[in-house]
Design an enzyme around this catalytic site. Structure first.
Site, PDB file in Angstrom:
ATOM      1  N   MET A 230       0.447  -8.588  -3.123  1.00 45.94           N
ATOM      2  CA  MET A 230       0.318  -7.285  -3.756  1.00 45.94           C
ATOM      3  C   MET A 230      -1.095  -7.065  -4.311  1.00 45.94           C
ATOM      4  O   MET A 230      -1.878  -7.998  -4.442  1.00 45.94           O
ATOM      5  CB  MET A 230       1.346  -7.156  -4.865  1.00 45.94           C
ATOM      6  CG  MET A 230       2.765  -6.950  -4.339  1.00 45.94           C
ATOM      7  SD  MET A 230       3.972  -6.810  -5.678  1.00 45.94           S
ATOM      8  CE  MET A 230       5.306  -5.954  -4.820  1.00 45.94           C
ATOM      9  N   GLY A 231      -1.358  -5.818  -4.694  1.00 38.26           N
ATOM     10  CA  GLY A 231      -2.657  -5.457  -5.261  1.00 38.26           C
ATOM     11  C   GLY A 231      -3.313  -4.377  -4.422  1.00 38.26           C
ATOM     12  O   GLY A 231      -4.094  -4.669  -3.537  1.00 38.26           O
TER      13      GLY A 231
ATOM     14  N   ASP B 178      -0.848  -6.449 -11.600  1.00 39.05           N
ATOM     15  CA  ASP B 178      -2.144  -6.124 -11.003  1.00 39.05           C
ATOM     16  C   ASP B 178      -3.323  -6.601 -11.841  1.00 39.05           C
ATOM     17  O   ASP B 178      -4.450  -6.652 -11.356  1.00 39.05           O
ATOM     18  CB  ASP B 178      -2.249  -4.615 -10.772  1.00 39.05           C
ATOM     19  CG  ASP B 178      -1.278  -4.136  -9.703  1.00 39.05           C
ATOM     20  OD1 ASP B 178      -0.959  -4.935  -8.815  1.00 39.05           O
ATOM     21  OD2 ASP B 178      -0.839  -2.980  -9.776  1.00 39.05           O
TER      22      ASP B 178
END
Lengths: 417, 417
Positions: free
Chosen positions: B190-191, B144
């Site tokens: 993602m994130g 992240d």
């Protein structure tokens, strides 16, 4: 005999290595300028031939043509456009011949799957009847690996390598998280009719990964599937499921078609992976993750199989060599001589035997329970994913080529398709 | 001073390079046997410490430890388990110290993101108070990229390289098909809170790909999004959309939460990608494809960034070196010295300043319209994806290591978590 021009077009879904076939066609043609004056590519596939939208490949440097070998996608554009039967649409076949005549095209190289093999065959039969003989050669390409006669299809080996590698990596991930988090990972792969790509996921079994495969060839048995997932998770604490987009219920409905509606009542196009993942969750309560690889899998030139790249190139080269030797209505094939060590040579198949034949997974490639692959399937698959053939990178990303794609001047009246 | 043992654990979601940090920790410790007798790893992260389930890493060969450098996932297992505050659960902290005492552990290396930095800080503060001083060092890891102070986090560069490469390859695919088929490709990444991974998709803009990004940091404006998609497709005939799983409406609802129900009325956990793709289809009629990379992105060691691997290793090594130099409650960091040419060195941050701070994308890294990345963002990202660092392959697949993970004999009574 004076040199004729050649026409080359890419057809249907593109792959990581279809441009390697284009490279094989163009490089080989360039070595025979006495017989092939120039290669014209159809912009967006056969549509380019019909609309006389031809690309002059002689405008591309040798270096750029060489770069096609490691560039995924269709460099000249492809299309999903199936010529109808001669009876239904004689006009289009006549137009093709008209364009070939106008541009002195004596060779027709069509790079595609089953549908384009059929078109290519029709062109070969027709051209003479219409008074302008053209040698039509089909160059095989399809990630689905469903063409007959050839041992395998260029494009498939690279997808297989990508899916097996990705499934292995993601399974390692899940294995390390399963104590408190994800226990079931579902990966959806391409293959609407044939389970060849899904089968490749089965190769990770030999890396100690509990894996189950849902093939389009095997009717989905929900109860047995869920029981087997449970069994595997109880034994290994995790499990990976490879689901083909074409997996279906005994009544023929795809798993992906769940009649799902969004908040506004619109039909929701789901993937098979979320459906399977939620099914597992509902039945077992296991935490899950799912991925849908979609285009990533067929475009992943960064992880191409070296064997696949070599075969894709060889099919393009052989296509031109067959044409120069006077052959017509044929397709070069991969002929397997042995699996271990792997050896293959270029073969040749008559298009009459290729057109409209689909090759499914043989039942003995699938385990009796329907959820895995057998040793003979592994023996078939492993050679096809052998070797790496990395593209060059620049600033951290692959350095793929985009061609200039300069148009050839039109000589005919416009044509509406 | 006689040699103490070290404890090492992996925490939270694993990455393509967290094992490279483990490799850095263990190889460096092995070079200092006079000070670190052995490295015990927690099986499944901190849970292994609490339950006294320790792995004796001295049982692993040098070759297998070296292979960690190119093996994705968490070799010792990880977990999602956040220690509560000292007030809420003093028992667990006391247990940790009890285990450390029993196994003569003087060094605590915790390899994780923000939550584990917080735990690591608490352990550092507590151990002395509980009469058994342990040096606690946090080794940064998170795809992240949201840890403060450090210029970037190991794990992020490889995901960024994977997403940018995959988006580039899939966009080439779509570009060649757009005439008759897919015009909009949606890739979910993602994130959940920070858009760093999504931002990496923006790098393909410099390869002539029309790309839009939906960041979690920018409220989703559906009308403006659809208008921009239309504009791009009208101009380029195709468009790629990178959507962060954390993209949300102004009211805070995630795009992925559509209140979707399946045929049986069950709530359907969708992804953001199919939601966005269907939204585009409903508004414009464009054909679309979508992919959800999920674990594939963070496990893709086959396409790791060489810079990322080197930094992950360096963070592990520096953690041990800091400990040996007597430091406590710190985290090694990546300190950028220059972007072009890229230069960095190892820095050091006090855990008191790391714990519970999340680093989002700065607003000036995002274009004014909210759908792209700015030149300074590219300048930040490009060095992090530099270089390739391929794992070895065998029989067509990466040859990753699975450790023996032999347990250390227990000395304490069982503990229930």
């Amino acid at each position: 005999m004076s040199a004729k021009n050649a026409f080359y077009a890419q057809s249907g879904g593109v792959t990581a290595v279809i441009n390697a076939s284009a490279c094989g066609v163009i490089e080989t043609a360039r070595r025979h300028k006495d017989q092939i004056a120039n290669v014209y590519a159809g912009r967006n596939g056969i549509i380019g031939a019909l609309t006389e939208d031809l690309i002059d490949t002689s405008q591309e440097s040798d270096a750029d043509i060489a770069a096609l070998r490691y560039t995924p996608s269709g460099a000249f554009g492809s299309c999903r456009y199936k010529l109808k039967s001669l009876e239904a649409n004689r006009r289009e076949y006549e137009r093709l011949i008209e364009v070939f005549k106008a541009h002195d095209i004596g060779y027709f190289f069509y790079n595609g799957g089953g549908d384009s093999a059929d078109t290519c065959y029709k062109v070969s039969q027709l051209s003479e009847a219409l008074g302008y003989p053209v040698q039509a050669i089909h160059v095989p390409k399809t990630v689905d690996n469903d063409l007959p006669i050839t041992d395998n299809c260029p494009g498939f080996g690279s997808v297989a390598k990508y899916i097996a590698t990705s499934a292995l990596e993601a399974s390692f991930d899940v294995r390390s998280m399963s104590k408190t988090s994800t226990k079931v990972f579902v990966l959806e792969v391409m293959g609407r009719h044939a389970g060849w790509i899904a089968a490749a996921g089965g190769l990770i079994e030999d890396h100690d990964i509990p894996v189950m495969i849902l093939f389009p060839e095997i009717d989905f048995d929900q109860a047995r599937f869920l029981a087997t997932v449970k069994e595997k998770v109880e034994r290994f604490d995790f499990c990976t499921v490879i689901v083909s987009e074409g997996a279906k219920y005994p009544d023929g409905r795809f798993l992906a078609e769940q009649g799902t509606r969004d908040a506004f009542g619109h039909a929701q196009l789901g993937g098979a992976a979320p459906v399977v993942a939620n099914m597992v969750k509902d039945a077992t309560g296991y935490k899950f993750h799912w991925a849908v690889a979609d285009y990533l899998q067929r475009a992943a030139r960064h992880l191409a199989s070296k064997t696949d790249v070599e075969q894709a190139y060889a099919m393009g080269r052989a296509g031109v060599e067959f044409a120069l030797a006077g052959h017509n209505a044929v397709m070069p094939t991969v002929k397997r001589l042995s699996s271990n060590p792997y050896a293959w040579e270029v073969g040749e198949a008559p298009l009459s035997e290729v057109a409209n034949v689909e090759k499914f997974m043989p039942r003995d490639f699938i385990t009796e329970d329907g959820f895995g692959i057998t040793p003979i399937c592994k023996e078939y698959l492993i050679p096809l994913i052998q070797g790496e053939d990395y593209p060059p990178f620049e600033h951290g990303l692959p350095k793929y080529v985009t061609l200039k794609n300069v148009a050839v001047e039109c000589k005919l009246k416009p044509f509406t398709i």
